[in-house]
Design a protein around this motif. Structure first.
Motif, short mmCIF file in Angstrom:
data_model
loop_
_atom_site.label_atom_id
_atom_site.label_comp_id
_atom_site.label_asym_id
_atom_site.label_seq_id
_atom_site.Cartn_x
_atom_site.Cartn_y
_atom_site.Cartn_z
N ARG A 273 0.82 -1.21 0.00
CA ARG A 273 0.00 0.00 0.00
C ARG A 273 0.86 1.26 0.00
N ALA A 274 1.91 1.26 0.81
CA ALA A 274 2.80 2.42 0.84
C ALA A 274 3.48 2.63 -0.50
N ALA A 275 3.92 1.54 -1.13
CA ALA A 275 4.56 1.66 -2.44
C ALA A 275 3.58 2.17 -3.49
N SER A 276 2.33 1.72 -3.40
CA SER A 276 1.31 2.19 -4.35
C SER A 276 1.07 3.69 -4.19
N PHE A 277 0.97 4.12 -2.93
CA PHE A 277 0.74 5.55 -2.70
C PHE A 277 1.94 6.37 -3.16
N GLU A 278 3.16 5.89 -2.90
CA GLU A 278 4.35 6.62 -3.33
C GLU A 278 4.41 6.69 -4.85
N ARG A 279 4.05 5.59 -5.50
CA ARG A 279 4.06 5.57 -6.96
C ARG A 279 3.01 6.55 -7.53
N LEU A 280 1.83 6.56 -6.90
CA LEU A 280 0.79 7.48 -7.35
C LEU A 280 1.20 8.93 -7.13
N ALA A 281 1.80 9.23 -5.97
CA ALA A 281 2.24 10.59 -5.69
C ALA A 281 3.34 11.01 -6.66
N ARG A 282 4.24 10.08 -7.00
CA ARG A 282 5.30 10.39 -7.95
C ARG A 282 4.74 10.62 -9.35
N GLN A 283 3.76 9.81 -9.72
CA GLN A 283 3.12 10.01 -11.03
C GLN A 283 2.39 11.36 -11.08
N HIS A 284 1.80 11.75 -9.95
CA HIS A 284 1.14 13.05 -9.89
C HIS A 284 2.13 14.17 -10.15
N LEU A 285 3.30 14.09 -9.55
CA LEU A 285 4.33 15.10 -9.81
C LEU A 285 4.72 15.11 -11.28
N GLY A 286 4.86 13.92 -11.87
CA GLY A 286 5.22 13.85 -13.28
C GLY A 286 4.18 14.49 -14.18
N VAL A 287 2.90 14.29 -13.83
CA VAL A 287 1.82 14.85 -14.65
C VAL A 287 1.81 16.38 -14.56
N ILE A 288 1.89 16.92 -13.35
CA ILE A 288 1.77 18.38 -13.22
C ILE A 288 3.00 19.10 -13.75
N MET A 289 4.14 18.39 -13.86
CA MET A 289 5.34 19.01 -14.43
C MET A 289 5.55 18.61 -15.89
N GLU A 290 4.69 17.71 -16.40
CA GLU A 290 4.83 17.19 -17.76
C GLU A 290 6.22 16.60 -17.98
N GLU A 291 6.66 15.81 -17.03
CA GLU A 291 7.95 15.16 -17.11
C GLU A 291 7.80 13.71 -16.66
N PRO A 292 8.64 12.80 -17.18
CA PRO A 292 8.59 11.41 -16.71
C PRO A 292 8.88 11.34 -15.22
N GLU A 293 8.08 10.52 -14.51
CA GLU A 293 8.26 10.46 -13.06
C GLU A 293 9.40 9.56 -12.63
N ILE A 294 10.04 8.89 -13.57
CA ILE A 294 11.14 7.99 -13.24
C ILE A 294 12.36 8.82 -12.84
N GLY A 295 12.98 8.43 -11.75
CA GLY A 295 14.22 9.08 -11.35
C GLY A 295 14.07 10.31 -10.48
N PHE A 296 12.88 10.59 -9.98
CA PHE A 296 12.74 11.72 -9.08
C PHE A 296 13.52 11.46 -7.80
N LYS A 297 14.23 12.48 -7.36
CA LYS A 297 15.01 12.38 -6.12
C LYS A 297 14.63 13.53 -5.20
N VAL A 298 14.75 13.25 -3.89
CA VAL A 298 14.44 14.27 -2.89
C VAL A 298 15.54 15.32 -2.89
N GLY A 299 15.16 16.58 -2.94
CA GLY A 299 16.14 17.64 -2.93
C GLY A 299 15.94 18.67 -1.83
N GLU A 300 14.87 18.53 -1.04
CA GLU A 300 14.58 19.50 0.02
C GLU A 300 14.68 18.81 1.37
#
Length: 550
Positions: free
Chosen positions: A309-336
């Motif tokens: 469940r946690a992995a599914s939520f993380e994947r969905l949240a990452r995909q959400h970031l990819g959609v709103i930035m119009e960028e592939p969600e693969i490879g997102f890293k924490v920077g803050e």
């Protein structure tokens, strides 16, 4: 969209089950605790000072003891997992970067930019309407042939000089009498021969009209009104961008929550698996029943479900970031660094001052006020329709034949005219009065919307203020709870080694420590979220106006 705590009911049931028999005592010479330090001790810790623990005695009696020992090395596992998962990385995403990229690619921003272009075009159209009207016309007309005979069968009598006509000697033969005019010139009679009207007509014409009264009464208000509406459109675009930026930042922090919970869930599987090894060793030693082992197996399964469940939520949240930035969600890293302290609420000043600041500086309010100015200027511009319109007119015609010349001949001639025109139209007057009433009503609507927005901003500031207050208070209490949970865990470990606590007691203490870690992480993220909301509510968040990064 904060995820729920990853603690299934089955996990709670398993943790609160106490074994019927006491565990064996710790082997002679076995220390109660092995001192150790967190590998990230130089970073702010989300829990109290950790105290590593050794493996359980039952584990040491099985062939799987080395695995269990490895799994339990360091009581600080939840802290370490969360700190490692949320550690800022080079080139990682930050909330500000996500907001900037989202503002560039958001469809809502494309709509606002298009509306701004349309408003700018309206301003140009307004100015063009007041350019003097110049009409250039060229024409060719062919008429049917017409013969005009003015004399019929008679003749017309004509005299050269004015005055009475008398009978007198003829100038060329004085012996004869003629009808002469006052100058002695004979009066003559002549017939009129038919003449032709040209059938081919060519014309070049230039007509100029200068609206003097429009310049005096309408031009300046119309120009300022269009400029105000253009400014309002720019502010609406910026306000929409700020909204997009805030939504993007909230999506980023939701992703960080998911990353933290996934890290805790993965560590829970390791801990649950180690406890299952303990249980199997206890079953072999006769200290636990098969039912106890089944419960521990169910604990491992529950931990696996929580991780999925946690992995599914993380994947969905990452995909959400990819959609709103119009960028592939693969490879997102924490920077803050969410563990970096945020300003205290006291540093923001008084809440009433923030409300006033928001009601003054929010882009939505400023946009509405500019729209009200545009309506007021539109009302002023209508004065030109309430009075007669004065215009200067001029016309030049170069035609063959030119109708100003008689008789019409097949040749080019030029004529011109200049003058003034004063007109007043009843329909235009009545329409202007009704339109003025309509515009005044629109002004009232905008002013009411401004009042409504001011109240909404006050509520928004109050809500963000209280959210900030809750997050600060919760962080203080949850840090204390983490310290208590760590101390309770250390105590349970000591009791377990003395044979006075069961494996279930260790699990309960571990659960409390895990929950304390998650609560503190969420508190820290809540502080960043509340800060972003308070920035927006008070009008301090401004549009980025940046291009997308390559």
């Amino acid at each position: 969209m904060s995820p729920p705590l990853l603690l299934p009911v089955a996990l709670l049931a398993a943790l609160y089950h106490r074994a019927p028999t006491e565990p064996p005592a710790a082997p002679p010479g076995q220390p109660a605790a092995v001192p150790g330090a967190s590998p990230q001790a130089n970073r702010p810790s989300p829990v109290g000072t950790p105290t590593p623990a050794s493996a359980s005695p039952a584990t040491a009696q099985t062939s799987s003891a080395p695995d269990a020992q490895s799994a339990d090395t360091g009581v600080d596992e939840y802290q370490d997992n969360v700190l490692a998962a949320l550690a800022p990385q080079m080139g990682g995403l930050t909330a500000a970067e996500v907001a900037r990229r989202a503002a560039v690619s958001a469809p809502a921003m494309a709509v606002k930019r298009a509306e701004l272009k349309a408003t700018a075009a309206d301003l140009d159209r307004t100015m063009v309407r007041y350019i003097p009207s110049l009409n250039l016309t060229g024409s060719y007309i062919r008429n049917n042939k017409v013969d005009i005979d003015l004399g019929g069968e008679g003749a017309s009598v004509g005299a050269l000089n004015e005055g009475p006509i008398v009978v007198g000697p003829c100038p060329d033969n004085p012996a004869t009498q003629c009808v002469v005019d006052s100058g002695g010139v004979p009066v003559m009679a002549a017939g009129f021969a038919p003449f032709d009207i040209p059938v081919n007509n060519y014309s070049l014409q230039a007509a100029l009209s200068v609206p003097f009264s429009e310049y005096a009464m309408r031009l300046l208000p119309a120009k300022r009104g269009s400029e105000s509406e253009l400014g309002a459109a720019e502010l609406r675009r910026d306000a929409e961008q700020v909204r997009v930026q805030l939504d993007a930042q909230l999506a980023y922090y939701d992703w960080l929550r998911a990353v933290a919970q996934l890290a805790v869930a993965e560590r829970s599987i390791t801990s649950a698996s180690a406890r299952l090894v303990d249980g199997q060793a206890g079953l072999a030693a006769g200290t636990l029943t098969s039912t106890d082992v089944l419960r521990l197996e169910d604990l491992v399964s529950s931990a696996e479900v929580s991780r999925v469940r946690a992995a599914s939520f993380e994947r969905l949240a990452r995909q959400h970031l990819g959609v709103i930035m119009e960028e592939p969600e693969i490879g997102f890293k924490v920077g803050e660094d969410v563990f970096e302290p945020v300003p205290t609420l006291a540093s923001w000043g008084a809440r009433e001052d923030l409300v006033h600041e928001g009601q003054t500086n929010r882009l939505e309010i400023r946009s509405m006020l500019r729209s009200a100015d545009a309506l007021d200027y539109a009302v002023r511009a209508l004065r030109g329709d309430l009075y007669p319109q004065l215009a200067g007119i001029a016309d030049v015609t170069h035609a063959n034949p030119n109708q100003r010349f008689f008789p019409a001949t097949n040749e080019w001639n030029t004529s011109w005219m200049v003058g003034l025109s004063l007109t007043w139209q009843l329909g235009r007057f009545l329409d202007a009065r009704l339109l003025r009433t309509n515009l005044r009503a629109q002004e009232d609507v905008v002013q009411a919307q401004v009042l409504e927005m001011r109240r909404a901003i006050e509520l928004e500031v109050n809500a963000a203020w209280e959210e900030y207050t809750r997050a600060q208070a919760a962080l203080v209490f949850d840090q204390r709870s983490a310290t208590v949970a760590q101390a309770a865990y250390d105590e349970q470990v000591a009791l377990y080694r003395a044979g006075e606590a069961t494996t279930t007691d260790i699990l309960q203490a571990e659960l409390a420590r895990m929950n304390a870690t998650l609560r503190e992480v969420n508190d820290r993220i809540d502080l960043h979220v509340a800060k972003a909301k308070l920035d927006r509510a008070s009008g301090r968040m401004q549009p980025a106006h940046a291009e997308a990064s390559p």
